[in-house]
Scaffold this active site. Structure first.
Site, short mmCIF file in Angstrom:
data_model
loop_
_atom_site.label_atom_id
_atom_site.label_comp_id
_atom_site.label_asym_id
_atom_site.label_seq_id
_atom_site.Cartn_x
_atom_site.Cartn_y
_atom_site.Cartn_z
N ASP A 55 0.81 -1.21 0.00
CA ASP A 55 0.00 0.00 0.00
C ASP A 55 0.84 1.27 0.00
OD1 ASP A 55 -2.90 1.19 0.67
OD2 ASP A 55 -1.41 2.22 1.90
N ALA A 101 -4.80 2.35 -1.03
CA ALA A 101 -4.47 1.62 -2.25
C ALA A 101 -4.97 0.18 -2.16
CB ALA A 101 -2.96 1.66 -2.51
N ASP A 102 -4.73 -0.46 -1.02
CA ASP A 102 -5.23 -1.82 -0.81
C ASP A 102 -6.75 -1.86 -0.84
OD1 ASP A 102 -2.97 -3.45 -0.58
OD2 ASP A 102 -2.64 -2.88 1.49
N MET A 103 -7.37 -0.95 -0.09
CA MET A 103 -8.82 -0.97 0.04
C MET A 103 -9.51 -0.72 -1.30
SD MET A 103 -9.68 -1.68 3.18
CE MET A 103 -11.38 -1.12 3.24
N GLY A 130 -9.20 -3.67 -3.55
CA GLY A 130 -10.09 -4.74 -3.13
C GLY A 130 -11.53 -4.48 -3.54
#
Length: 392
Positions: A138, A165-167, A170
């Protein structure tokens, strides 16, 4: 439920892939999470923060899943994957590029077993391009994508607090899967869904990216202000900071009338948003001086009556316990065998006829291994032998 009858096999870990799985699980899919024996998803060890020894990171991203442990480096472990995949609708993985080919769990291999399989591949940089083999985290992608260059003060880049960035990857991964499910209804075939943290952040740049091509210059960070709107930033009231978000000229007129600032309406330099942006260095200090003489309650009460967007800068605790968040049921309590009264953020979209639900607590490591393997026809003795041999 919307995804009732849909089966998901999650080979993902940490955050981006598991968020995709959790969202699909919230909508009714059966999600089987595959973890490495004895070790599990590394986010189980992302501590602090913790709750009764359990990682808050893991607890917040893995509800509505069953956990099985499986050593994918063993032939027997791979064969179990091949057996499960026969009636699986969606597979989620977020290994480094090339790793699934070595394990024999890549899309080309699995689609031969199940042509209807939708294969979501989440990575830092995507599965194509010159940097496809780079590891992606991230923080790294917040920097690489340009996001951090627009956040904070000039010359002092800041990361966004949550793992955005991860969220976002996803969420977009789950979005792509839903589109692929609709396409499968028409074609009868699955497909490969390539979702990366980089692509998700490029999309999040939105008008900032477009402005680069329009002007040839990269946008610079504006601190707590906005490069296209004035006043649209943090101001300090007499007691604490507040947000004032004047997004158009009509709101500017309402603001000045509500606050008794008729004199500002007479100044041509402040009449339109474009002119206010051009003259922000003169206007913002005037607004700061006037707002600084009033309490946050005085300002917000006055502006709320006239529909001018304003509000406090809440702490996380203030936000998740606010009357509005409570009324929207945005925190959900989950029964958990170790963490009593576990509370995590709820599914954020309200469906009137088929709402998301919580049916399964974030699983303990390998909690459902025997249950899942037994559905494949494996007996207790065979499962026990697999455990002794390190397959599970």
């Amino acid at each position: 439920m919307p995804l009732e009858g849909i089966k998901v096999l999650e080979l993902a870990r940490t955050l981006a892939g598991p968020i995709s799985g959790q969202l699909l699980g919230d909508l009714g899919a059966e999600v089987i999470k595959v973890e490495q024996p004895e070790i599990g998803d590394e986010s189980r060890r992302f501590i602090p923060p913790e709750w009764n020894g359990e990682s808050c990171y893991f607890l917040s991203s893995n509800r509505n899943k069953k956990s099985i442990t499986l050593n994918l480096k063993t032939e027997q472990g791979r064969n179990i994957i091949y057996e499960i995949i026969k009636d699986t609708d969606i597979l989620i993985e977020n290994f480094r590029t090339g790793a699934t080919e070595k394990l024999g769990t890549d899309y080309q291999t699995l689609k031969k077993i199940n042509p209807r399989l939708i294969y979501l591949s989440v990575s830092g940089f995507g599965r194509t391009g010159p940097e496809k083999y780079r590891a992606g985290y991230d923080l790294l992608l917040q920097g690489y994508s340009g996001l951090m260059s627009t956040t904070g003060e000039l010359g002092i880049p800041y990361k966004v607090g949550p793992s955005i960035a991860d969220m976002s990857a996803g969420i977009l991964g789950a979005f792509g899967v839903l589109a692929a499910l609709l396409a499968r209804d028409k074609t009868g075939e699955g497909q490969f869904v390539d979702c990366s943290l980089l692509d998700s952040q490029i999309m999040m740049l939105n008008y900032l990216a477009t402005s680069y091509f329009a002007t040839g210059s990269s946008p610079e960070p504006m601190g707590q202000a906005h490069n296209s709107l004035v006043p649209y930033q943090v101001f300090k009231a007499r007691d604490k900071n507040i947000i004032l978000a004047v997004g158009n000229d009509s709101l500017w007129v309402k603001l000045c009338k509500a606050m008794g600032w008729g004199d500002l309406l007479e100044i041509e330099e402040y009449r339109t948003n474009q002119s206010r942006v051009a003259n922000r260095e003169k206007l913002v200090p005037i607004l700061s001086e006037r707002l600084g003489q009033l309490t946050s309650e005085e300002i917000c009460h006055t502006l709320d009556q006239t529909g001018v967007p304003c509000g406090p800068i809440n702490s996380v605790g203030d936000a998740v316990t606010s009357p509005q968040a409570v009324a929207r049921n945005m925190m959900v309590e989950i029964n958990h065998p170790i963490v009593k009264n576990l509370v995590t953020p709820a599914f954020p979209v309200k469906l009137s006829a088929t709402p998301a639900t919580v049916r399964q607590h974030p699983p303990l490591l390998g909690e459902h291994t025997e249950e899942v393997l037994s559905t494949l026809g494996l007996g207790k003795e065979e499962i026990a032998m697999m455990r002794r041999e390190g397959v599970i």
